[in-house]
Motif scaffolding. Structure first.
Motif, PDB file in Angstrom:
ATOM      1  N   ASP A 239      -6.638   8.064   7.922  1.00 26.50           N
ATOM      2  CA  ASP A 239      -6.481   7.948   6.464  1.00 26.50           C
ATOM      3  C   ASP A 239      -7.608   7.006   6.038  1.00 26.50           C
ATOM      4  OD1 ASP A 239      -5.496   7.652   3.897  1.00 26.50           O
ATOM      5  OD2 ASP A 239      -3.836   6.349   4.469  1.00 26.50           O
ATOM      6  N   LEU A 240      -8.737   7.600   5.629  1.00 28.53           N
ATOM      7  CA  LEU A 240     -10.001   6.852   5.579  1.00 28.53           C
ATOM      8  C   LEU A 240     -10.066   5.825   4.445  1.00 28.53           C
ATOM      9  CD1 LEU A 240     -12.372   9.875   6.300  1.00 28.53           C
ATOM     10  CD2 LEU A 240     -11.474   8.207   7.936  1.00 28.53           C
ATOM     11  N   GLY A 241     -11.066   4.979   4.544  1.00 33.25           N
ATOM     12  CA  GLY A 241     -11.354   4.042   3.462  1.00 33.25           C
ATOM     13  C   GLY A 241     -10.609   2.732   3.584  1.00 33.25           C
ATOM     14  N   VAL A 242     -10.392   2.097   2.422  1.00 31.99           N
ATOM     15  CA  VAL A 242      -9.769   0.778   2.414  1.00 31.99           C
ATOM     16  C   VAL A 242      -8.324   0.871   1.954  1.00 31.99           C
ATOM     17  CG1 VAL A 242     -11.716  -0.797   2.154  1.00 31.99           C
ATOM     18  CG2 VAL A 242     -10.867   0.407   0.169  1.00 31.99           C
TER      19      VAL A 242
ATOM     20  N   GLY B 266      -5.149   6.145  13.580  1.00 31.65           N
ATOM     21  CA  GLY B 266      -6.408   5.402  13.685  1.00 31.65           C
ATOM     22  C   GLY B 266      -6.640   4.429  12.549  1.00 31.65           C
TER      23      GLY B 266
ATOM     24  N   HIS C 187       0.868  -1.185   0.000  1.00 28.95           N
ATOM     25  CA  HIS C 187       0.000   0.000   0.000  1.00 28.95           C
ATOM     26  C   HIS C 187       0.901   1.229   0.000  1.00 28.95           C
ATOM     27  CE1 HIS C 187      -3.591   2.425   1.125  1.00 28.95           C
ATOM     28  NE2 HIS C 187      -2.639   3.206   1.638  1.00 28.95           N
TER      29      HIS C 187
ATOM     30  N   GLY D  90       0.835   0.450   7.586  1.00 33.44           N
ATOM     31  CA  GLY D  90       1.736   1.078   8.546  1.00 33.44           C
ATOM     32  C   GLY D  90       2.546   2.231   7.981  1.00 33.44           C
ATOM     33  N   GLY D  91       2.204   2.709   6.790  1.00 35.07           N
ATOM     34  CA  GLY D  91       2.974   3.801   6.180  1.00 35.07           C
ATOM     35  C   GLY D  91       3.003   5.049   7.060  1.00 35.07           C
TER      36      GLY D  91
ATOM     37  N   VAL E 282      -3.971   1.854  15.350  1.00 29.34           N
ATOM     38  CA  VAL E 282      -5.260   1.169  15.492  1.00 29.34           C
ATOM     39  C   VAL E 282      -5.753   0.719  14.121  1.00 29.34           C
ATOM     40  CG1 VAL E 282      -7.666   1.507  16.235  1.00 29.34           C
ATOM     41  CG2 VAL E 282      -5.809   2.719  17.421  1.00 29.34           C
ATOM     42  N   ASP E 283      -6.305  -0.463  14.049  1.00 32.36           N
ATOM     43  CA  ASP E 283      -7.032  -0.871  12.835  1.00 32.36           C
ATOM     44  C   ASP E 283      -8.098  -1.872  13.249  1.00 32.36           C
ATOM     45  OD1 ASP E 283      -5.977  -0.607   9.573  1.00 32.36           O
ATOM     46  OD2 ASP E 283      -7.682  -1.892  10.033  1.00 32.36           O
ATOM     47  N   ARG E 284      -9.217  -1.841  12.530  1.00 36.15           N
ATOM     48  CA  ARG E 284     -10.279  -2.812  12.846  1.00 36.15           C
ATOM     49  C   ARG E 284     -10.043  -4.107  12.087  1.00 36.15           C
ATOM     50  NH1 ARG E 284     -15.292  -0.048   9.593  1.00 36.15           N
ATOM     51  NH2 ARG E 284     -16.223  -0.123  11.643  1.00 36.15           N
TER      52      ARG E 284
ATOM     53  N   GLY F 255      -3.450   0.258   8.500  1.00 30.89           N
ATOM     54  CA  GLY F 255      -3.247  -0.277   7.145  1.00 30.89           C
ATOM     55  C   GLY F 255      -1.927  -1.018   7.047  1.00 30.89           C
TER      56      GLY F 255
ATOM     57  N   PRO G  46       1.447   4.882   0.873  1.00 31.14           N
ATOM     58  CA  PRO G  46       0.722   5.869   1.688  1.00 31.14           C
ATOM     59  C   PRO G  46       0.408   7.120   0.870  1.00 31.14           C
ATOM     60  CG  PRO G  46       2.808   5.235   2.728  1.00 31.14           C
ATOM     61  CD  PRO G  46       2.802   4.625   1.374  1.00 31.14           C
TER      62      PRO G  46
ATOM     63  N   PHE H 277     -11.708   3.245  15.093  1.00 28.03           N
ATOM     64  CA  PHE H 277     -11.230   4.556  15.553  1.00 28.03           C
ATOM     65  C   PHE H 277     -12.354   5.416  16.129  1.00 28.03           C
ATOM     66  CE2 PHE H 277     -11.362   5.379  10.782  1.00 28.03           C
ATOM     67  CZ  PHE H 277     -12.474   6.214  10.786  1.00 28.03           C
TER      68      PHE H 277
ATOM     69  N   GLN I  39     -18.691   5.828  12.179  1.00 29.64           N
ATOM     70  CA  GLN I  39     -17.330   5.738  12.700  1.00 29.64           C
ATOM     71  C   GLN I  39     -16.585   7.061  12.506  1.00 29.64           C
ATOM     72  OE1 GLN I  39     -14.802   3.186  13.858  1.00 29.64           O
ATOM     73  NE2 GLN I  39     -16.721   2.718  14.869  1.00 29.64           N
TER      74      GLN I  39
ATOM     75  N   GLY J  64      -9.225  -2.389  16.800  1.00 31.40           N
ATOM     76  CA  GLY J  64     -10.462  -1.714  17.191  1.00 31.40           C
ATOM     77  C   GLY J  64     -10.854  -0.680  16.170  1.00 31.40           C
TER      78      GLY J  64
HETATM   79  C1  LIG Z   1      -6.367   3.761   3.538  1.00 34.77           C
HETATM   80  S1  LIG Z   1      -5.918   2.504   4.653  1.00 34.77           S
HETATM   81  C2  LIG Z   1      -4.687   3.246   5.657  1.00 34.77           C
HETATM   82  C3  LIG Z   1      -3.323   3.143   5.069  1.00 34.77           C
HETATM   83  C4  LIG Z   1      -2.218   3.615   5.979  1.00 34.77           C
HETATM   84  N1  LIG Z   1      -2.291   5.042   6.233  1.00 34.77           N
HETATM   85  C5  LIG Z   1      -0.860   3.262   5.379  1.00 34.77           C
HETATM   86  O1  LIG Z   1      -0.099   4.191   5.092  1.00 34.77           O
HETATM   87  O2  LIG Z   1      -0.583   2.101   5.191  1.00 34.77           O
HETATM   88  C6  LIG Z   1      -7.272   2.473   5.743  1.00 34.77           C
HETATM   89  C7  LIG Z   1      -7.157   1.460   6.863  1.00 34.77           C
HETATM   90  O3  LIG Z   1      -8.020   1.900   7.888  1.00 34.77           O
HETATM   91  C8  LIG Z   1      -8.754   0.830   8.401  1.00 34.77           C
HETATM   92  N2  LIG Z   1     -10.008   1.382   8.872  1.00 34.77           N
HETATM   93  C9  LIG Z   1     -10.999   1.930   8.148  1.00 34.77           C
HETATM   94  N3  LIG Z   1     -11.982   2.348   8.949  1.00 34.77           N
HETATM   95  C10 LIG Z   1     -11.591   2.079  10.214  1.00 34.77           C
HETATM   96  C11 LIG Z   1     -12.175   2.307  11.495  1.00 34.77           C
HETATM   97  N4  LIG Z   1     -13.366   2.886  11.627  1.00 34.77           N
HETATM   98  N5  LIG Z   1     -11.470   1.942  12.583  1.00 34.77           N
HETATM   99  C12 LIG Z   1     -10.262   1.347  12.468  1.00 34.77           C
HETATM  100  N6  LIG Z   1      -9.668   1.095  11.279  1.00 34.77           N
HETATM  101  C13 LIG Z   1     -10.323   1.465  10.170  1.00 34.77           C
HETATM  102  C14 LIG Z   1      -8.900  -0.130   7.244  1.00 34.77           C
HETATM  103  O4  LIG Z   1      -9.102  -1.452   7.731  1.00 34.77           O
HETATM  104  C15 LIG Z   1      -7.571   0.050   6.511  1.00 34.77           C
HETATM  105  O5  LIG Z   1      -6.628  -0.866   6.982  1.00 34.77           O
END
Ligand SMILES: C[S@@+](CC[C@H](N)C(=O)[O-])C[C@H]1O[C@@H](n2cnc3c(N)ncnc32)[C@H](O)[C@@H]1O
Length: 334
Positions: free
Chosen positions: A102-105, A35, A13, A40-41, A57-59, A38, A15, A85, A219, A83
């Protein structure tokens, strides 16, 4: 900053807007909460650029498993938490210097057909970021036509929402829709073929279902309020959004919590009042520059907004003013 700030490149991924984020919050110090771990970037970049400690944190349990490969490099400077965020203030043991969302997937989620997020590859129609709760297939096969149309329209801004909902209900009457490409084909059948450069016809419908499966808007607002509670005065709240509904909510949250929506004229200077919980660091959102666009296509719709926490007491925001799409109450039965 910090043109020299170290930004780890983290496949699979890449970042998004990370260099811009570091530029805005530099010099990084103290305790941060990421929060959306992902790949970990962000967490790693914060640790490499001055954060004493990062609570990540990540769910998605898969994100935490992946982090086990590199977490040892940071010892007790990194804490991994599974968990949502929406409750992030519960994971913070001290007032925070910064929060990133950093929202979304992530690309890992999107690119793995078995997770069911993609309309480009066949897989089970799942779309859950965590491992609990109803799947996309549950929603698509059990909600009423009206409920589906509301989701497509309100969560995906899909203009053909009703047509797609009708076609979905007609198709599932033959057999349940359980695969991503089955749903994609139903949606495609309702829309004109995409022209060159346009997004895939199923983009909005898939976004809508994903948002519903993961309660993403609830969320988001819970998370913004939780960050307000968790940050120390001077602490940063940095949010990266990927579509217009998310961005509207974040923009309105910051305007409301910075007191900017109380000004008579938008040309009048911002005034600090009791109600000012944040000062805006970015008045207009930061997007990707040409270099980032050239190297990371997924950055094209990203927007970064940052606020700085003031010393005013935290409170609840006015949710009705955030432009949150409100679905009528729904059941899970046809
Ligand atoms: C766009 S990625 C983040 C990428 C990260 N910034 C990186 O550099 O690798 C979004 C991550 O947030 C997690 N995520 C989305 N909504 C979440 C929430 N409400 N609570 C915790 N994690 C969440 C997703 O499972 C995904 O792993």
């Amino acid at each position: 900053m910090a043109a020299s700030a170290s930004v780890p490149s983290s496949e699979p991924h890449i970042p998004v807007l990370l260099r811009s984020l570091l530029d805005e919050v530099s010099p990084v110090s103290g305790v941060w909460l990421d929060g959306t771990l992902g790949a970990g970037g962000y967490s790693r970049a914060l640790l490499e650029n001055g954060a004493e400690r990062v609570i990540s944190v990540d769910r998605d349990p898969a994100a935490l498993e992946m982090a086990a490969d590199w977490a040892g490099n940071y010892g007790d400077r990194l804490q991994l938490v599974k968990g949502g965020f929406g409750n992030l203030d519960r994971f913070a043991d001290v007032p925070l210097d910064g929060v990133t969302l950093d929202l979304g997937v992530s690309s890992m989620q999107l690119d793995d057909p078995e997770r069911g997020f993609s309309f480009m590859a066949d897989g089970p129609l799942d779309m859950r970021m965590g491992s609990q709760g109803p799947t996309a297939a549950d929603l698509v096969n059990r909600l009423t036509e009206k409920e589906l149309a509301d989701i497509f329209f309100l969560y995906g801004e899909e203009r053909a929402a009703r047509r797609i909902a009708r076609a979905t209900v007609r198709r599932r009457a033959k057999s349940p829709i359980t695969r991503t490409l089955e749903l994609a084909s139903v949606v495609q059948g309702c829309l004109p073929r995409a022209k060159c450069g346009q997004s895939h016809p199923a983009t909005r419908a898939f976004q809508a279902i994903r948002v519903a499966v993961n309660n993403e808007y609830e969320q988001l607002v819970d998370g913004l309020e939780a960050a307000e509670r968790a940050l120390k005065p001077g602490g940063f709240l940095a949010v990266v959004t990927f579509h217009s509904i998310e961005d509207r909510v974040v923009k309105r949250f910051f305007r409301q919590r910075s007191g900017m929506d109380q000004r008579g004229s938008r040309h009048a200077p911002p005034q600090e009042s009791k109600a000012t919980r944040f000062r805006l660091k970015t008045y207009t959102p930061i997007g990707p520059d040409d270099r980032e666009l050239a190297t990371n296509r997924r950055s094209r719709s990203a927007k970064l907004r940052i606020g700085v926490r003031t010393c005013a007491e935290a409170g609840q925001c006015d949710r009705t003013a955030l432009g949150l799409p409100a679905l009528p109450r729904r059941g899970m039965g046809k």
